[in-house]
Enzyme design. Sequence first.
Site, PDB file in Angstrom:
ATOM      1  N   CYS A  69       0.855  -1.377   0.021  1.00 17.65           N
ATOM      2  CA  CYS A  69       0.015  -0.169  -0.077  1.00 17.65           C
ATOM      3  C   CYS A  69       0.861   1.407  -0.126  1.00 17.65           C
ATOM      4  O   CYS A  69       0.473   2.247  -0.665  1.00 17.65           O
ATOM      5  CB  CYS A  69      -0.991   0.042   1.355  1.00 17.65           C
ATOM      6  SG  CYS A  69      -0.299   0.057   2.794  1.00 17.65           S
ATOM      7  N   HIS A 109      -1.484   1.163   7.252  1.00 22.27           N
ATOM      8  CA  HIS A 109      -2.017   1.254   5.910  1.00 22.27           C
ATOM      9  C   HIS A 109      -2.055   2.677   5.158  1.00 22.27           C
ATOM     10  O   HIS A 109      -2.246   3.614   6.066  1.00 22.27           O
ATOM     11  CB  HIS A 109      -3.578   0.804   5.922  1.00 22.27           C
ATOM     12  CG  HIS A 109      -4.072   0.845   4.408  1.00 22.27           C
ATOM     13  ND1 HIS A 109      -3.648  -0.377   3.707  1.00 22.27           N
ATOM     14  CD2 HIS A 109      -5.122   1.584   3.987  1.00 22.27           C
ATOM     15  CE1 HIS A 109      -4.339   0.077   2.448  1.00 22.27           C
ATOM     16  NE2 HIS A 109      -5.119   1.138   2.627  1.00 22.27           N
ATOM     17  N   ASP A 124      -8.234   4.476  -3.113  1.00 21.88           N
ATOM     18  CA  ASP A 124      -7.128   3.264  -2.593  1.00 21.88           C
ATOM     19  C   ASP A 124      -6.770   2.439  -3.683  1.00 21.88           C
ATOM     20  O   ASP A 124      -7.619   1.532  -4.297  1.00 21.88           O
ATOM     21  CB  ASP A 124      -7.582   2.511  -1.439  1.00 21.88           C
ATOM     22  CG  ASP A 124      -6.520   1.849  -0.623  1.00 21.88           C
ATOM     23  OD1 ASP A 124      -5.845   1.446  -1.169  1.00 21.88           O
ATOM     24  OD2 ASP A 124      -6.894   1.558   0.683  1.00 21.88           O
TER      25      ASP A 124
END
Length: 258
Positions: A69, A109, A124
């Site tokens: 991520c 994250h 995302d």
Amino acid sequence: MSDLNVLFRKRIGIPEQEQLRFEKLDELLVKTAEKIPFENLCIMEKRTRELTNENVMDKILLQNEGGLCYELNYILYLFLKENGFDTKLIRGVVYNQMKQEWSKTGKTHVATLIQHNGKFFLMDTGFGGNLPLKPVPLSGETVSSTNGDFRVERVDSEHGDYQLHMKIKHKDQNWRIGYAFDTNNHVKSVEDLEEIQTIIKEHPESAFNKRPLITKLTSKGNMTLTPDSFTEWVDGQEKKKGIDEKTFNELKRMYFGL
């Protein structure tokens, strides 16, 4: 046009001269999810590098690898900025549905927050097979994509002020929490990402320092590769088979280009 802009467009298949409008961000997220895999091979092979613009560009846009991520959303953030969007990187805490608890790795994250016409949206491209594939408004409105239904709810807690909720197509019967995030806790520098990478590499509770994992979305579902299995979801049907090391390496190249 910058090298990053040209290379990112080439990697995911967007024409160089096409103007990137807010209305086209759905398409951008789909192309990114289908072209750039979510994977932890650098960590497992102990070849991570310092997180800099140049190193992330080299890994994802020149070497055609994927990432986690903090790499995938970072390159997306840089690309959005290059194309004139008001965007920030934010940190969040993933919720483990099976264990019914928040990740012990904390706010590791990374996702992207953009502002458009006075409204804020979560984007995302680094959440494995759980990608919304659309900007999700912070208003609580549900958005639907080929990957499922998603909404962001205002929930004040020790983990932040909002939560992403999701219902993945063909997999979830009910809504579940994806992660909490803090709109006031922006990633201020690439050093923040370096800290996250270190935690992901070294923390005993990290999900990404135990075994190789590669996954990406496809036009009909998604595919996931581990050292002992290859799983495909095609039009809601799951096909899973056991594999050995040789097959793992073959499938890694064939389906993920790694």
